[in-house]
Design a protein around this motif. Structure first.
Motif, mmCIF file in Angstrom:
data_model
loop_
_atom_site.group_PDB
_atom_site.id
_atom_site.type_symbol
_atom_site.label_atom_id
_atom_site.label_comp_id
_atom_site.label_asym_id
_atom_site.label_seq_id
_atom_site.Cartn_x
_atom_site.Cartn_y
_atom_site.Cartn_z
ATOM 1 N N LYS A 55 50.437 -15.868 36.018
ATOM 2 C CA LYS A 55 49.211 -16.478 36.554
ATOM 3 C C LYS A 55 49.513 -17.026 37.949
ATOM 4 O O LYS A 55 49.110 -18.105 38.316
ATOM 5 N N SER A 61 48.631 -17.100 40.866
ATOM 6 C CA SER A 61 47.676 -17.454 41.896
ATOM 7 C C SER A 61 47.173 -18.882 41.636
ATOM 8 O O SER A 61 46.262 -19.079 40.842
ATOM 9 N N PRO A 62 47.776 -19.881 42.290
ATOM 10 C CA PRO A 62 47.390 -21.259 41.984
ATOM 11 C C PRO A 62 45.927 -21.558 42.284
ATOM 12 O O PRO A 62 45.342 -22.455 41.683
ATOM 13 N N GLU A 63 45.318 -20.813 43.190
ATOM 14 C CA GLU A 63 43.905 -21.048 43.452
ATOM 15 C C GLU A 63 43.012 -20.422 42.381
ATOM 16 O O GLU A 63 41.853 -20.769 42.248
ATOM 17 N N ALA A 64 43.535 -19.498 41.580
ATOM 18 C CA ALA A 64 42.738 -18.835 40.541
ATOM 19 C C ALA A 64 42.889 -19.495 39.172
ATOM 20 O O ALA A 64 41.939 -19.511 38.400
ATOM 21 N N TYR A 65 44.053 -20.013 38.850
ATOM 22 C CA TYR A 65 44.297 -20.604 37.527
ATOM 23 C C TYR A 65 44.968 -21.961 37.660
ATOM 24 O O TYR A 65 45.754 -22.190 38.571
ATOM 25 N N ARG A 66 44.664 -22.820 36.708
ATOM 26 C CA ARG A 66 45.388 -24.085 36.581
ATOM 27 C C ARG A 66 45.674 -24.307 35.108
ATOM 28 O O ARG A 66 44.921 -23.866 34.243
ATOM 29 N N TYR A 92 45.462 -21.909 30.280
ATOM 30 C CA TYR A 92 45.231 -21.527 31.669
ATOM 31 C C TYR A 92 43.728 -21.365 31.878
ATOM 32 O O TYR A 92 43.094 -20.530 31.244
ATOM 33 N N TYR A 146 40.439 -20.800 34.529
ATOM 34 C CA TYR A 146 40.074 -20.098 35.758
ATOM 35 C C TYR A 146 39.396 -21.081 36.707
ATOM 36 O O TYR A 146 38.547 -21.872 36.288
ATOM 37 N N CYS A 147 39.750 -21.023 37.980
ATOM 38 C CA CYS A 147 39.238 -21.978 38.965
ATOM 39 C C CYS A 147 38.263 -21.372 39.972
ATOM 40 O O CYS A 147 37.669 -22.102 40.753
ATOM 41 N N LEU A 148 38.120 -20.065 39.979
ATOM 42 C CA LEU A 148 37.242 -19.430 40.958
ATOM 43 C C LEU A 148 35.824 -19.313 40.407
ATOM 44 O O LEU A 148 35.582 -19.513 39.219
ATOM 45 N N ASN A 149 34.912 -18.950 41.264
ATOM 46 C CA ASN A 149 33.501 -18.816 40.907
ATOM 47 C C ASN A 149 33.298 -17.656 39.928
ATOM 48 O O ASN A 149 33.836 -16.576 40.137
#
Length: 125
Positions: free
Chosen positions: A70, A72-77, A91, A93-96
């Motif tokens: 995972k 991509s720190p901007e995609a998952y936290r 995990y 998802y952080c994106l739209n």
């Protein structure tokens, strides 16, 4: 430590090989989250749904590998949640997700069945 998996990391799925050193503790239905289809894997966000998961006991090396998967720190936290098996990482998802197809069943294993139902409903008689 423990991890909650809901998509391609579940048993018999494309990325389940990452879980070979993990011990399956059991299945778990997690309320308060929604699942969206990103094609090869799902996105899970907080919401009004329910998702079907598996909870595993893992070691720190496996957690490090999952963090890299995972990557991509901007995609998952990662977030720590309570489960019947104790606290476990998930995990999120952080994106739209606007415009992505929602998997209303919350079950990644049934995602293709839902697509078929949607297509059938959209086809005029």
């Amino acid at each position: 430590m423990k991890v909650i998996v809901y998509g391609s990391l579940r048993r018999k799925q494309g990325n389940s090989r990452w879980m070979t050193a993990a011990q399956l503790l059991g299945k778990y239905d997690l309320e308060g989250y929604e699942m969206y289809n990103l094609c090869y894997y799902p996105a899970v966000i907080p919401g009004k749904g329910l998702i079907h998961c598996e909870v595993y006991r893992i070691d720190s090396a496996t957690l490090t590998e999952l963090d890299e998967l995972k990557n991509s720190p901007e995609a998952y936290r990662r977030k720590l949640l309570k489960t019947p098996f104790g606290r476990a990482w998930i995990y999120l998802y952080c994106l739209n997700v606007v415009g992505l197809p929602r998997i209303r069943s919350g079950d990644w294993l049934k995602r293709n069945e839902e697509v078929g139902q949607i297509v059938k409903k959209d086809v005029p008689p």
